[in-house]
Motif scaffolding. Structure first.
Motif, PDB file in Angstrom:
ATOM      1  N   VAL A   1      -1.023   0.648   5.617  1.00 35.23           N
ATOM      2  CA  VAL A   1      -1.141   2.102   5.552  1.00 35.23           C
ATOM      3  C   VAL A   1      -0.194   2.662   4.492  1.00 35.23           C
ATOM      4  CG1 VAL A   1      -0.739   4.265   6.797  1.00 35.23           C
ATOM      5  CG2 VAL A   1      -1.956   2.393   7.922  1.00 35.23           C
ATOM      6  N   ALA A   2       1.039   2.151   4.470  1.00 36.48           N
ATOM      7  CA  ALA A   2       2.033   2.631   3.500  1.00 36.48           C
ATOM      8  C   ALA A   2       1.607   2.331   2.073  1.00 36.48           C
ATOM      9  CB  ALA A   2       3.386   2.004   3.789  1.00 36.48           C
TER      10      ALA A   2
ATOM     11  N   LEU B   1      -9.390  -0.272  13.063  1.00 35.52           N
ATOM     12  CA  LEU B   1      -8.310   0.486  13.702  1.00 35.52           C
ATOM     13  C   LEU B   1      -8.886   1.584  14.596  1.00 35.52           C
ATOM     14  CD1 LEU B   1      -5.746   0.789  10.777  1.00 35.52           C
ATOM     15  CD2 LEU B   1      -5.705  -0.789  12.707  1.00 35.52           C
ATOM     16  N   ASP B   2      -9.926   2.245  14.132  1.00 31.60           N
ATOM     17  CA  ASP B   2     -10.581   3.267  14.957  1.00 31.60           C
ATOM     18  C   ASP B   2     -11.129   2.657  16.244  1.00 31.60           C
ATOM     19  OD1 ASP B   2     -10.100   5.456  13.416  1.00 31.60           O
ATOM     20  OD2 ASP B   2     -12.083   5.557  12.505  1.00 31.60           O
ATOM     21  N   ARG B   3     -11.789   1.500  16.103  1.00 28.84           N
ATOM     22  CA  ARG B   3     -12.449   0.879  17.252  1.00 28.84           C
ATOM     23  C   ARG B   3     -11.444   0.363  18.280  1.00 28.84           C
ATOM     24  NH1 ARG B   3     -14.390   0.022  21.129  1.00 28.84           N
ATOM     25  NH2 ARG B   3     -16.348  -1.006  21.708  1.00 28.84           N
ATOM     26  N   CYS B   4     -10.308  -0.137  17.805  1.00 27.39           N
ATOM     27  CA  CYS B   4      -9.332  -0.748  18.702  1.00 27.39           C
ATOM     28  C   CYS B   4      -8.200   0.202  19.092  1.00 27.39           C
ATOM     29  CB  CYS B   4      -8.745  -1.999  18.058  1.00 27.39           C
ATOM     30  SG  CYS B   4      -9.971  -3.297  17.739  1.00 27.39           S
ATOM     31  N   ALA B   5      -8.267   1.446  18.652  1.00 28.85           N
ATOM     32  CA  ALA B   5      -7.172   2.385  18.880  1.00 28.85           C
ATOM     33  C   ALA B   5      -6.880   2.599  20.366  1.00 28.85           C
ATOM     34  CB  ALA B   5      -7.473   3.712  18.209  1.00 28.85           C
ATOM     35  N   SER B   6      -7.929   2.730  21.173  1.00 29.10           N
ATOM     36  CA  SER B   6      -7.709   3.001  22.602  1.00 29.10           C
ATOM     37  C   SER B   6      -7.114   1.793  23.325  1.00 29.10           C
ATOM     38  CB  SER B   6      -9.023   3.411  23.273  1.00 29.10           C
ATOM     39  OG  SER B   6      -9.988   2.372  23.162  1.00 29.10           O
ATOM     40  N   ASP B   7      -7.349   0.586  22.799  1.00 26.34           N
ATOM     41  CA  ASP B   7      -6.812  -0.631  23.398  1.00 26.34           C
ATOM     42  C   ASP B   7      -5.433  -0.976  22.871  1.00 26.34           C
ATOM     43  OD1 ASP B   7      -9.276  -0.867  24.638  1.00 26.34           O
ATOM     44  OD2 ASP B   7     -10.081  -2.187  23.075  1.00 26.34           O
ATOM     45  N   TYR B   8      -5.078  -0.398  21.733  1.00 25.95           N
ATOM     46  CA  TYR B   8      -3.853  -0.762  21.030  1.00 25.95           C
ATOM     47  C   TYR B   8      -3.191   0.534  20.563  1.00 25.95           C
ATOM     48  CZ  TYR B   8      -1.473  -4.738  18.742  1.00 25.95           C
ATOM     49  OH  TYR B   8      -0.594  -5.734  18.376  1.00 25.95           O
ATOM     50  N   PRO B   9      -2.552   1.294  21.486  1.00 19.96           N
ATOM     51  CA  PRO B   9      -2.014   2.623  21.181  1.00 19.96           C
ATOM     52  C   PRO B   9      -1.063   2.654  19.992  1.00 19.96           C
ATOM     53  CG  PRO B   9      -1.930   2.197  23.541  1.00 19.96           C
ATOM     54  CD  PRO B   9      -2.307   0.910  22.884  1.00 19.96           C
ATOM     55  N   GLU B  10      -0.300   1.566  19.818  1.00 23.87           N
ATOM     56  CA  GLU B  10       0.650   1.541  18.697  1.00 23.87           C
ATOM     57  C   GLU B  10      -0.079   1.585  17.360  1.00 23.87           C
ATOM     58  OE1 GLU B  10       0.431  -0.702  21.063  1.00 23.87           O
ATOM     59  OE2 GLU B  10       2.342  -0.874  22.138  1.00 23.87           O
ATOM     60  N   LEU B  11      -1.217   0.894  17.291  1.00 24.60           N
ATOM     61  CA  LEU B  11      -2.012   0.934  16.072  1.00 24.60           C
ATOM     62  C   LEU B  11      -2.554   2.336  15.838  1.00 24.60           C
ATOM     63  CD1 LEU B  11      -4.173  -2.339  16.108  1.00 24.60           C
ATOM     64  CD2 LEU B  11      -2.047  -1.889  14.896  1.00 24.60           C
ATOM     65  N   ALA B  12      -3.001   2.961  16.922  1.00 22.13           N
ATOM     66  CA  ALA B  12      -3.547   4.312  16.811  1.00 22.13           C
ATOM     67  C   ALA B  12      -2.499   5.271  16.273  1.00 22.13           C
ATOM     68  CB  ALA B  12      -4.058   4.781  18.175  1.00 22.13           C
ATOM     69  N   ALA B  13      -1.281   5.148  16.778  1.00 16.20           N
ATOM     70  CA  ALA B  13      -0.214   6.045  16.337  1.00 16.20           C
ATOM     71  C   ALA B  13       0.075   5.870  14.850  1.00 16.20           C
ATOM     72  CB  ALA B  13       1.047   5.789  17.152  1.00 16.20           C
ATOM     73  N   THR B  14       0.025   4.622  14.386  1.00 12.44           N
ATOM     74  CA  THR B  14       0.283   4.358  12.969  1.00 12.44           C
ATOM     75  C   THR B  14      -0.840   4.877  12.096  1.00 12.44           C
ATOM     76  OG1 THR B  14       1.591   2.393  13.470  1.00 12.44           O
ATOM     77  CG2 THR B  14       0.658   2.538  11.269  1.00 12.44           C
TER      78      THR B  14
ATOM     79  N   PHE C   1      -3.550   7.021  12.870  1.00 11.14           N
ATOM     80  CA  PHE C   1      -3.828   8.453  12.966  1.00 11.14           C
ATOM     81  C   PHE C   1      -2.625   9.294  12.537  1.00 11.14           C
ATOM     82  CE2 PHE C   1      -6.805   6.852  16.373  1.00 11.14           C
ATOM     83  CZ  PHE C   1      -7.940   7.000  15.596  1.00 11.14           C
ATOM     84  N   GLY C   2      -1.421   8.860  12.948  1.00 12.49           N
ATOM     85  CA  GLY C   2      -0.240   9.658  12.663  1.00 12.49           C
ATOM     86  C   GLY C   2       0.223   9.591  11.226  1.00 12.49           C
ATOM     87  N   THR C   3       0.074   8.429  10.598  1.00 10.31           N
ATOM     88  CA  THR C   3       0.543   8.267   9.226  1.00 10.31           C
ATOM     89  C   THR C   3      -0.595   8.323   8.220  1.00 10.31           C
ATOM     90  OG1 THR C   3       2.337   6.859  10.045  1.00 10.31           O
ATOM     91  CG2 THR C   3       1.873   6.792   7.679  1.00 10.31           C
ATOM     92  N   GLY C   4      -1.628   7.523   8.468  1.00  9.87           N
ATOM     93  CA  GLY C   4      -2.730   7.459   7.514  1.00  9.87           C
ATOM     94  C   GLY C   4      -3.551   8.728   7.437  1.00  9.87           C
ATOM     95  N   ARG C   5      -4.215   9.051   8.534  1.00  6.13           N
ATOM     96  CA  ARG C   5      -5.125  10.200   8.501  1.00  6.13           C
ATOM     97  C   ARG C   5      -4.379  11.520   8.388  1.00  6.13           C
ATOM     98  NH1 ARG C   5      -9.314  11.026  13.343  1.00  6.13           N
ATOM     99  NH2 ARG C   5      -7.453  11.768  14.416  1.00  6.13           N
ATOM    100  N   GLU C   6      -3.371  11.720   9.205  1.00  2.00           N
ATOM    101  CA  GLU C   6      -2.664  12.998   9.180  1.00  2.00           C
ATOM    102  C   GLU C   6      -1.899  13.199   7.880  1.00  2.00           C
ATOM    103  OE1 GLU C   6      -0.383  13.608  12.719  1.00  2.00           O
ATOM    104  OE2 GLU C   6      -2.077  13.144  14.030  1.00  2.00           O
ATOM    105  N   GLY C   7      -1.448  12.094   7.265  1.00  2.00           N
ATOM    106  CA  GLY C   7      -0.780  12.205   5.978  1.00  2.00           C
ATOM    107  C   GLY C   7      -1.726  12.714   4.901  1.00  2.00           C
ATOM    108  N   ALA C   8      -2.965  12.191   4.911  1.00  2.00           N
ATOM    109  CA  ALA C   8      -3.963  12.638   3.938  1.00  2.00           C
ATOM    110  C   ALA C   8      -4.344  14.091   4.168  1.00  2.00           C
ATOM    111  CB  ALA C   8      -5.201  11.744   4.022  1.00  2.00           C
ATOM    112  N   VAL C   9      -4.494  14.475   5.440  1.00  2.00           N
ATOM    113  CA  VAL C   9      -4.838  15.869   5.757  1.00  2.00           C
ATOM    114  C   VAL C   9      -3.731  16.809   5.285  1.00  2.00           C
ATOM    115  CG1 VAL C   9      -5.163  17.519   7.653  1.00  2.00           C
ATOM    116  CG2 VAL C   9      -6.360  15.328   7.691  1.00  2.00           C
TER     117      VAL C   9
END
Length: 236
Positions: A97-98, A143-156, A158-166
């Motif tokens: 992501v970075a 990452l989208d598909r596994c986000a609900s099973d792997y919350p840490e991935l979701a946080a990285t 959604f929180g860094t990748g998608r929200e950073g672009a927005v």
């Protein structure tokens, strides 16, 4: 690798394993995926998979590393691939992501004091975004598909990748609207999210849609860029 193992294991089998595992993780998510599901996809015995990877965690880690890789995946020197240390997969995702968080076209636009051609500027920004998403579509979908099973991935993601672009898009829209170069909108943050999600659907999710609209990828990209540009400039 044990002596003789390289002769007994087909060189392409690891590549086939990653492809099959990627497909199953995308279909079922991390939690529901079982090694037997991957073995069935490959048409091999479940036990054969353990010649290549130690565990489901090791398999998922390998999938994350190789997602969107174009060239064939070489057989690792040491088999089976060991279970990653705690947090190693999350760190791999953070690194990816970075590495792709920078959007030079937006950064350069935000630093620009004078804008000679806002249409060309917006086109470059949307095209850069679309190209980046398209190049990493498998990893993003994973990452989208596994986000609900792997919350840490979701946080990285959604929180860094998608929200950073927005956030970058929001700042750009606010600046150009303030200068009178783009049409005013009710909420720049919402508009920024609309721009991103439009690009994400066509560059990424369309390829897994149950009823995809078949079209040449270059035509899709051009249409998305043109659509967003017209919307932001308020031109017919």
């Amino acid at each position: 690798m044990m002596p003789g193992m390289s002769r007994s294991i087909p060189k392409d089998r690891f590549h086939d394993l990653i492809e099959a595992a990627t497909a199953v993780f995308l279909e079922q998510g991390y939690r529901r995926t079982q090694m037997a599901d991957v073995a069935a996809r490959m048409g091999i015995a479940k036990g054969t998979i353990y010649l290549y990877v130690e565990s489901k965690e090791a398999l998922f880690h390998a999938v994350v590393i190789h997602a969107d890789r174009i060239e064939r995946i070489d057989l690792p020197e040491a088999l089976p691939v060991a279970t990653p240390a705690p947090g190693a997969t999350l760190e791999e995702v953070r690194k990816r992501v970075a590495e792709n968080a920078d959007l030079p076209a937006i950064a350069e636009a935000l630093a620009r004091r004078r804008v000679a051609d806002v249409r060309s500027e917006v086109e470059a920004i949307v095209r850069e975004l679309y190209t980046l998403l398209s190049r990493h579509r498998v990893a993003i979908k994973l990452l989208d598909r596994c986000a609900s099973d792997y919350p840490e991935l979701a946080a990285t993601w959604f929180g860094t990748g998608r929200e950073g672009a927005v956030e970058l898009l929001r700042r750009y829209l606010e600046d150009r609207i303030r200068r009178g170069l783009l049409e005013p909108v009710e909420d720049p943050a919402i508009s920024a999210r609309i721009v991103l999600e439009t690009a994400v659907f066509w560059a990424v999710h369309r390829h897994w849609d149950p009823s995809p609209q078949l079209a040449d990828e270059s035509v899709v990209e051009k249409t998305v860029v043109d659509f967003v540009v017209r919307a932001l400039l308020g031109t017919a």
